[in-house]
Write an enzyme that holds these catalytic residues in place. Structure first.
Site, PDB file in Angstrom:
ATOM      1  N   HIS A 156      -2.139  -1.063 -10.200  1.00 63.50           N
ATOM      2  CA  HIS A 156      -2.666  -1.985  -9.182  1.00 63.50           C
ATOM      3  C   HIS A 156      -3.132  -3.305  -9.804  1.00 63.50           C
ATOM      4  CE1 HIS A 156      -4.531  -1.978  -4.890  1.00 63.50           C
ATOM      5  NE2 HIS A 156      -4.079  -3.181  -5.228  1.00 63.50           N
ATOM      6  N   ARG A 161       0.849  -1.179   0.000  1.00 65.57           N
ATOM      7  CA  ARG A 161       0.000   0.000   0.000  1.00 65.57           C
ATOM      8  C   ARG A 161       0.893   1.241   0.000  1.00 65.57           C
ATOM      9  NH1 ARG A 161      -3.282  -3.073  -1.426  1.00 65.57           N
ATOM     10  NH2 ARG A 161      -5.383  -3.464  -0.588  1.00 65.57           N
ATOM     11  N   GLU A 217      -6.433   6.126  -6.190  1.00 68.44           N
ATOM     12  CA  GLU A 217      -6.333   5.425  -7.471  1.00 68.44           C
ATOM     13  C   GLU A 217      -7.582   5.742  -8.280  1.00 68.44           C
ATOM     14  OE1 GLU A 217      -3.688   1.587  -5.941  1.00 68.44           O
ATOM     15  OE2 GLU A 217      -5.781   1.309  -6.521  1.00 68.44           O
TER      16      GLU A 217
END
Length: 337
Positions: A297, A249, A278
């Site tokens: 991601h 993260r 994001e």
């Protein structure tokens, strides 16, 4: 027994964070039926309500025993869902639910998707370490700038990888990279041995192993204990030219300090897969930072099999739940994972 399935429509700033992600993570009735076919003993033992966002959440949860979801309205959950006994989160990270103890009703078990991501994460970790070793971030920066320089690399055997967070993601990466003759040092909370690691130290020894790292793979969840763990001071401990990968993260690392060190050349390169928010803002300095590769991601999510693997884990747990047995992957509220 009743199971409420809460899917999320894509929208900016939410999960899924792209339109493509909505297809990957949506649990449809057809996908439920396909998965149940592998568990014939569970057929007819539960009713499933497949819903979107909170369209029918309040009314359906009045008599739901189980919730399968990414997120949920947390306010007064014990009153909203008086029969609720089990929540399964379809992600491994549950930082969006913290602090869990503030809202999780007494007697309700929260489980997560830990392990579903391991195979893909291991492959990504291996790929990313090899990309750093072969100077691919610098090569991509040179391509962007129309520069043709020969950047050579030797075989990777004998180099050192530090893995910060040796759970299913980091552990899979460690195992994949170790096979190439890389010395792997794991860093975790317990200091217990981990497959794929030649050494394991506790987090309070992180400062001692960072200067040894040719490459650092970060795979920790976002918890109060991990936020800011890789700050500017610790980035300064790394040897000149070292490379960094983050599949955990963003909150674990100071991205501003990382950009500074990539800009001045004191680090060799970085591959980042996780961000907050994001998608990344259009004016973020990350886009223009040299020797940095951005991946959206995708390090640990199988675009074809994420839902089938999730439902496989869920139905294995369903058997345990029906037999009043301890469930797989219980989240510890005091730890946040």
């Amino acid at each position: 027994m009743k199971v409420h399935v809460k899917n999320n429509r894509w929208k900016p700033g939410s999960f899924p964070n792209t339109p493509e992600g909505e297809e990957v993570f949506t649990i449809t009735q057809a996908r439920l039926d396909d998965a149940l076919a592998e568990y014939p003993d569970l057929k007819g033992r539960a009713d499933y309500v497949v819903d979107w966002d909170t369209d029918n959440f309040a009314s359906s949860m009045r008599d739901a025993d189980v919730l399968l979801t990414w997120d949920l309205p947390m306010a007064d959950l014990a009153t909203v869902a008086p029969r609720l006994k089990w929540i399964h989160c379809i992600g491994a990270g549950v930082e969006h639910m913290l602090p869990i103890s503030d809202w999780l009703p007494k007697g309700v078990v929260l489980t997560n998707n830990k392990g579903v991501h391991a195979a893909k994460a291991g492959e990504f970790g291996l790929m990313a370490v090899l990309m750093l070793h072969s100077k691919m971030p610098a090569i991509v920066t040179n391509q962007r700038n129309e520069v043709y320089d020969s950047l050579y690399a030797s075989p990777i055997a004998g180099r050192t990888l530090v893995v910060l967070g040796t759970g299913s993601l980091g552990g899979a990466g460690a195992q994949a990279v170790q096979k190439l003759g890389v010395h792997v040092i794991g860093v975790n909370r317990s200091g217990q041995p981990v497959d794929g690691c030649d050494e394991v130290v506790t987090t309070d020894h992180l400062d001692e192993v960072l200067p040894r790292a040719d490459y650092l793979l970060i795979a920790t969840p976002d918890t109060p204990q991990t936020r800011g763990l890789m700050d500017r001071r610790r980035l300064d401990l790394m040897k000149p030219g070292a490379g960094i990968i983050n599949i955990g993260r963003e909150a674990v690392m100071d991205y501003g300090a990382l950009c500074d060190k990539l800009q001045d050349g004191s680090l060799g390169g970085a591959i980042l897969d996780v961000f907050d928010p994001e998608p990344i803002a259009a004016d973020s300095r990350l886009w223009a930072t040299p020797n940095l590769i951005i991946t959206p991601h995708v390090s640990a999510d199988d675009g074809d099999a994420y839902v089938p693997m999730t439902l496989g884990l869920f139905f294995r747990n369903m058997r345990l739940f029906l037999d009043d047995q301890p469930l797989l992957n219980p989240v510890r509220p005091e730890l946040g994972y």
